[in-house]
Write an enzyme that holds these catalytic residues in place. Structure first.
Site, PDB file in Angstrom:
ATOM      1  N   CYS A 119      40.184  25.509  -3.848  1.00 29.02           N
ATOM      2  CA  CYS A 119      40.974  25.711  -2.583  1.00 29.02           C
ATOM      3  C   CYS A 119      42.111  24.684  -2.102  1.00 29.02           C
ATOM      4  O   CYS A 119      42.828  25.258  -1.780  1.00 29.02           O
ATOM      5  CB  CYS A 119      39.810  25.253  -1.610  1.00 29.02           C
ATOM      6  SG  CYS A 119      39.994  25.795   0.015  1.00 29.02           S
ATOM      7  N   CYS A 120      42.270  23.415  -2.532  1.00 29.70           N
ATOM      8  CA  CYS A 120      43.340  22.441  -2.360  1.00 29.70           C
ATOM      9  C   CYS A 120      44.115  23.269  -3.060  1.00 29.70           C
ATOM     10  O   CYS A 120      45.439  23.037  -2.386  1.00 29.70           O
ATOM     11  CB  CYS A 120      42.943  21.275  -2.577  1.00 29.70           C
ATOM     12  SG  CYS A 120      41.962  20.261  -1.267  1.00 29.70           S
ATOM     13  N   CYS A 202      41.746  19.212   6.903  1.00 30.34           N
ATOM     14  CA  CYS A 202      41.278  20.530   7.362  1.00 30.34           C
ATOM     15  C   CYS A 202      39.861  20.252   7.919  1.00 30.34           C
ATOM     16  O   CYS A 202      39.177  19.454   7.527  1.00 30.34           O
ATOM     17  CB  CYS A 202      40.977  21.494   5.946  1.00 30.34           C
ATOM     18  SG  CYS A 202      42.611  21.994   5.320  1.00 30.34           S
ATOM     19  N   CYS A 205      36.636  19.824   5.800  1.00 33.60           N
ATOM     20  CA  CYS A 205      36.684  18.743   4.839  1.00 33.60           C
ATOM     21  C   CYS A 205      36.752  17.434   5.435  1.00 33.60           C
ATOM     22  O   CYS A 205      37.179  16.525   4.710  1.00 33.60           O
ATOM     23  CB  CYS A 205      37.504  18.941   3.724  1.00 33.60           C
ATOM     24  SG  CYS A 205      37.144  20.520   2.761  1.00 33.60           S
ATOM     25  N   CYS A 228      43.458  15.602  -2.098  1.00 30.08           N
ATOM     26  CA  CYS A 228      43.559  16.832  -2.361  1.00 30.08           C
ATOM     27  C   CYS A 228      44.561  17.223  -3.614  1.00 30.08           C
ATOM     28  O   CYS A 228      44.876  18.036  -4.087  1.00 30.08           O
ATOM     29  CB  CYS A 228      44.273  17.353  -1.220  1.00 30.08           C
ATOM     30  SG  CYS A 228      45.898  16.667  -0.393  1.00 30.08           S
TER      31      CYS A 228
HETATM   32 FE1  SF4 Z   1      40.396  23.741   1.176  1.00 30.48          FE
HETATM   33 FE2  SF4 Z   1      39.248  21.399   2.231  1.00 30.48          FE
HETATM   34 FE3  SF4 Z   1      41.260  21.382   0.623  1.00 30.48          FE
HETATM   35 FE4  SF4 Z   1      41.599  22.251   2.961  1.00 30.48          FE
HETATM   36  S1  SF4 Z   1      41.053  20.021   2.221  1.00 30.48           S
HETATM   37  S2  SF4 Z   1      42.411  23.255   1.387  1.00 30.48           S
HETATM   38  S3  SF4 Z   1      39.730  23.333   3.233  1.00 30.48           S
HETATM   39  S4  SF4 Z   1      39.338  22.249   0.208  1.00 30.48           S
END
Ligand code: SF4
Length: 241
Positions: A119-120, A202, A205, A228
């Site tokens: 996701c990151c 985010c 998280c 991240c």
């Molecule tokens: Fe995704 Fe969490 Fe990374 Fe944001 S901090 S990009 S929601 S995994």
């Protein structure tokens, strides 16, 4: 925009000579050397707000951007507008290729719960790499005492992950020094910092931190992940090399 030929061999010498200089002096040096090929990544944390305050006060010609994952807190989006109005600057939004809904359709819902690294990668790293590829140097607001990975970060060094110079003007600062600067200069900052969120990312998280806990323990709570990826070194790279 890429405008400079960067001689990586010079960077350790710059780092040594800038180690004891003030953050304002480091930023001035960076602008003199790399603008207009100089950008600043802001996550709108209190450290980033302090750096923007310094850049704006000095009128330095530095591009500003934030990674808008579309999953930021409402307070963060409000602060973004507040900072732009206060300092008369534009903070560019750098966004992922796909919206959250499109990502859910492609990768499944709530990817951050199952594969936060992926996701990151999609929502932060790829957009960051795209925007940094246009610049010679970037400014960040990381501090050495935030994570073990950041403990040996130089004031200036080569970022092998993204292929440009990385400048960290607050690297020697403590969180108390950041808060003191913000108070002394009336720097706007995210109200969540005063509600148990020393580190804000985010929504899915980021969680509150209890007194006595590691300040970054609220990020990806319950997972081994602590970064991240923006400030990790490239494989095989030593800090500043
Ligand atoms: Fe995704 Fe969490 Fe990374 Fe944001 S901090 S990009 S929601 S995994």
């Amino acid at each position: 925009m890429n405008v400079h030929q960067v001689d990586r061999a010079e960077l350790p010498g710059f780092a040594e000579s800038l180690e004891t200089r003030s953050a304002e002096e480091i930023l001035r040096w960076a602008a003199d050397r790399y603008a207009p090929g100089l950008t600043c990544a802001t996550s709108l944390g209190i450290e980033d707000c302090v750096v923007i305050d310094m850049i704006a006060r000095a009128g330095l010609p530095v591009d500003l951007f934030t990674l808008d994952t579309e999953l930021l807190f409402p307070e963060t989006y409000a602060l973004w507008k507040q900072i732009e109005a206060r300092y008369g600057v534009t903070i560019r939004a750098v966004r992922p290729e796909h919206t959250v809904a499109e990502q859910a359709a492609r990768e499944g819902a709530e990817l951050w719960l199952r594969e936060p690294d992926r996701c990151c990668e999609l929502r932060k790293m790829q957009p960051l790499a795209r925007t940094l590829s246009s610049f010679d140097a970037w400014i960040t607001a990381i501090r050495r005492d935030q994570t073990p990975e950041r403990a040996s970060a130089p004031v200036v060094g080569w970022d092998g992950r993204f292929g440009l110079v990385k400048i960290n003007p607050l690297v020697r600062w403590t969180f108390d020094e950041v808060k003191a600067y913000a108070a002394a200069h009336d720097v706007p900052y995210n109200p969540l910092h005063d509600q148990g969120y020393p580190s804000i990312g985010c929504i899915p998280c980021t969680s509150q931190v209890k007194p006595g806990e590691d300040p970054r323990s609220g990020r990806w709570r319950g997972k081994e992940k602590t970064e991240c990826g923006l400030h990790l070194r490239a494989p095989g790279q030593t800090q500043g090399s």
